[in-house]
Design a protein around this motif. Structure first.
Motif, mmCIF file in Angstrom:
data_model
loop_
_atom_site.group_PDB
_atom_site.id
_atom_site.type_symbol
_atom_site.label_atom_id
_atom_site.label_comp_id
_atom_site.label_asym_id
_atom_site.label_seq_id
_atom_site.Cartn_x
_atom_site.Cartn_y
_atom_site.Cartn_z
ATOM 1 N N ASP A 1 10.625 19.399 -3.678
ATOM 2 C CA ASP A 1 9.656 20.389 -3.210
ATOM 3 C C ASP A 1 8.316 19.785 -2.870
ATOM 4 O O ASP A 1 7.535 20.392 -2.154
ATOM 5 C CB ASP A 1 9.484 21.483 -4.268
ATOM 6 C CG ASP A 1 10.701 22.373 -4.302
ATOM 7 O OD1 ASP A 1 11.097 22.794 -5.396
ATOM 8 O OD2 ASP A 1 11.256 22.620 -3.206
ATOM 9 N N GLN A 2 8.040 18.597 -3.381
ATOM 10 C CA GLN A 2 6.739 18.006 -3.060
ATOM 11 C C GLN A 2 6.703 17.389 -1.676
ATOM 12 O O GLN A 2 5.648 17.003 -1.208
ATOM 13 C CB GLN A 2 6.365 16.913 -4.067
ATOM 14 C CG GLN A 2 5.921 17.429 -5.393
ATOM 15 C CD GLN A 2 7.099 17.477 -6.343
ATOM 16 O OE1 GLN A 2 8.243 17.415 -5.915
ATOM 17 N NE2 GLN A 2 6.817 17.602 -7.616
ATOM 18 N N ASP A 3 7.858 17.260 -1.050
ATOM 19 C CA ASP A 3 7.861 16.652 0.277
ATOM 20 C C ASP A 3 7.185 17.554 1.275
ATOM 21 O O ASP A 3 7.260 18.771 1.188
ATOM 22 C CB ASP A 3 9.312 16.423 0.745
ATOM 23 C CG ASP A 3 9.955 15.283 0.019
ATOM 24 O OD1 ASP A 3 11.186 15.306 -0.079
ATOM 25 O OD2 ASP A 3 9.239 14.390 -0.445
ATOM 26 N N GLN A 4 6.579 16.943 2.256
ATOM 27 C CA GLN A 4 5.972 17.713 3.333
ATOM 28 C C GLN A 4 7.068 18.142 4.295
ATOM 29 O O GLN A 4 8.070 17.472 4.458
ATOM 30 C CB GLN A 4 4.969 16.829 4.082
ATOM 31 C CG GLN A 4 3.982 16.119 3.194
ATOM 32 C CD GLN A 4 2.844 17.011 2.808
ATOM 33 O OE1 GLN A 4 2.846 18.186 3.140
ATOM 34 N NE2 GLN A 4 1.871 16.470 2.120
ATOM 35 N N ASP B 1 8.106 11.282 -2.705
ATOM 36 C CA ASP B 1 7.026 11.408 -3.679
ATOM 37 C C ASP B 1 7.162 10.434 -4.835
ATOM 38 O O ASP B 1 6.179 10.118 -5.491
ATOM 39 C CB ASP B 1 6.947 12.834 -4.223
ATOM 40 C CG ASP B 1 8.318 13.312 -4.617
ATOM 41 O OD1 ASP B 1 8.538 13.538 -5.810
ATOM 42 O OD2 ASP B 1 9.159 13.440 -3.721
ATOM 43 N N GLU C 1 2.820 8.000 -5.057
ATOM 44 C CA GLU C 1 1.876 8.589 -6.021
ATOM 45 C C GLU C 1 0.484 8.186 -5.599
ATOM 46 O O GLU C 1 0.307 7.261 -4.837
ATOM 47 C CB GLU C 1 2.127 7.999 -7.421
ATOM 48 C CG GLU C 1 3.558 8.055 -7.835
ATOM 49 C CD GLU C 1 4.072 6.676 -8.233
ATOM 50 O OE1 GLU C 1 5.206 6.630 -8.693
ATOM 51 O OE2 GLU C 1 3.355 5.665 -8.060
#
Lengths: 177, 363
Positions: B150-153, B187, B191
């Motif tokens: 979910d952190q991916d753009q 991700d 970092e």
């Protein structure tokens, strides 16, 4: 029986012998010529082989080998396998500083087929220095030749106060500690 | 920020001071001189200016193991038509540094600016006729569903279409060039990226090279990023061959084909080695120990088996040649940095691997 031994022959006066082991003959030729062009105070014999063991017939006319340099081409896994197969034919006393691994072809890392971990493990396992170079480049070839001449001088005992045993103490990497 | 890779420090240090005849082979680590005796174990800590954040990707290394996610399906909001558009095309790979002040809300604005830029570039050097519309339309749109975590753009698709010259109504625009940015499971590696930066590290382009340069220049100027061609080393191609052979394919399986280039001859010789897909999968199944995880040793073993089989029949050492192309049922990759993905089921897995390669190139 077919081991290369470091001390089974008498040294020749003011000369040293280097053995280059590797699959790429053209690279060995280039390196040997660069070494012979260097300014030095003693005579250097360079022996070239594709793999060990060396043929036993010529053993009696071969001089005492002072330094063995194994050439591994990073673009060819075959050269790494070849070196790994040749290492058992070297007497254990050689690994006290008289062996070094020369990794060539590092100028083109996007062609590399050998992983760095394997090379590093090899250097660790055999307690020998690993030198990275790119023999296609003139400047680096000359620099590598100079380093090898210096190491050879120490291994042959021509430098008072320093023996080949020093090389192992210079190889400790503080990051791993 | 990120430093470029350096060769392993271990090999260089012992030989640093050997040049002058007077030096006693001292390095900063071994500070004992010859007079004070032999010191075999040095306990000095040598503080290095560079610290590597990810030790497993030092220069030229590949990781010891890679995890293949078992449930790497596309997310639910993926548009199947758009995804189908991405498959079965030859894409050229680029790695992109993080973009500064890129906003997903301004995609229409970016489309407009990019259209103007492309039109201007295309008209450079041409005699401009007043009122002549070159008919180039650029659209930027978000590609949903191409995320690993979910952190991916979200991925961005850029398309250049030439407006139809026919006077017929509802004539479709013909797409002449496409490119898309994505970052799948990046991700872990990215970092400490400051705010205002969008990390879409992988760029894939299909179409004329001139358009790729124009679009690349615009992005570089507008968002202060840097594009570089992503080449794939033979080591990584071997990983791809092993990982993709192991993937389950329901429909028709194509043969696994490896192409090698023999370097030494005046004209380079290309050797193509095709393996029946079921045989290749059977071999990989005997090599792989843990499902879902691939280690370097397993990849080496797989490739060594193939090489020794070839050697037994043809007496040629394939390990002395360079692997340049890998084609499997899942995808095919060339060392110049081109890829063709064939199945949507494994799209995320392939993109994850490519993202990892792109990020390790820009670090």
């Amino acid at each position: 029986m077919s081991l290369v031994r470091p001390f089974d022959k008498l040294p020749t006066l003011n000369s040293a012998a280097l053995l280059l082991v590797g699959t790429d003959e053209k690279q060995q030729q280039q390196l040997a010529e660069a070494i012979l062009k260097e300014k030095k105070t003693f005579k250097i014999n360079i022996h070239v082989a594709t793999s060990l063991p060396l043929p036993a017939e010529r053993d009696h006319i071969r001089p005492r080998i002072d330094l063995i340099a194994f050439l591994i081409n990073i673009q060819s896994k075959y050269s790494l396998r070849n070196v790994e197969a040749s290492l058992p034919h070297v007497d254990a006393n050689f690994f006290l500083g008289k062996v070094c691994f020369l990794i060539t072809g590092v100028g083109r890392m996007n062609h590399c087929s050998v992983e760095m971990n394997a090379v590093r493990k090899l250097g660790n396992l055999y307690c020998s220095p690993v030198i990275f170079c790119e023999l296609d480049s003139e400047g680096i070839r000359v620099a590598t030749a100079q380093r090898l001449v210096r190491m050879l001088q120490i291994c042959a005992g021509h430098v008072p106060g320093i023996s080949a045993l020093f090389f192992s103490s210079l190889m400790k990497n503080s990051i791993d500690e | 920020m990120r430093r470029s890779g350096r060769p392993s420090p271990r090999g260089r240090r012992p030989q640093q001071d050997m040049g002058t005849p007077d030096s006693l082979g001292m390095t900063p680590l071994g500070r004992k001189t010859a007079e004070t005796g032999i010191n075999f174990t040095s306990t000095t800590r040598f503080s290095r200016g560079l610290t590597f954040i990810r030790t497993h990707t030092l220069f030229g290394q590949s990781p010891a193991r890679r995890i293949i996610p078992q449930t790497s399906l596309l997310q639910e909001n993926a548009d199947p038509q758009k995804i189908a558009f991405l498959l079965r095309k030859q894409w050229t790979l680029y790695s992109v540094t993080p973009m500064y002040k890129f906003s997903y809300g301004n995609l229409k604005e970016y489309s407009r600016l990019l259209s103007a830029f492309v039109a201007a570039e295309k008209q450079k050097g041409l005699a401009v006729e007043v009122g002549n519309d070159l008919g180039i339309k650029v659209t930027l749109s978000a590609l949903l569903g191409l995320k690993g975590t979910d952190q991916d753009q979200a991925a961005i698709l850029v398309q250049i279409a030439s407006r139809s010259q026919l006077p017929v109504e509802n004539a479709e625009d013909r797409v002449v060039w496409s490119g898309w940015f994505c970052c799948v499971s990046g991700d872990d590696f990215l970092e400490n990226v400051p705010e205002d930066f969008t990390c879409l590290s992988l760029f894939l382009a299909n179409g004329a090279e001139s358009y790729t340069t124009i679009v690349g220049t615009w992005f570089q100027k507008t968002f202060d990023c840097c594009f570089s061609r992503l080449t794939i080393s033979p080591l990584n191609l071997a990983w791809m061959a092993a990982m993709w052979t192991g993937c389950e394919v329901d429909s028709h399986m194509a043969a696994t084909e490896l192409v090698f280039s023999v370097p030494c001859l005046p004209q380079t010789l290309d050797i193509s080695y095709a393996i029946h897909p079921e045989d290749a999968k059977a071999l990989w199944d005997t090599v792989q120990k843990t499902p879902g995880e691939v280690t370097q040793e397993e990849v080496n073993l797989f490739m060594d088996c193939l090489y020794s089989h070839f050697h037994r029949h043809f007496k040629i050492h394939l390990s002395a040649t360079r692997l340049v192309k890998v084609s499997t049922s899942i995808a095919s990759a060339h060392c110049d940095g081109t890829i063709k993905i064939l199945h949507s089921k494994h799209l995320i897995g392939v993109l994850m691997l490519l993202t990892e390669l792109a990020i390790s190139q820009i670090q």
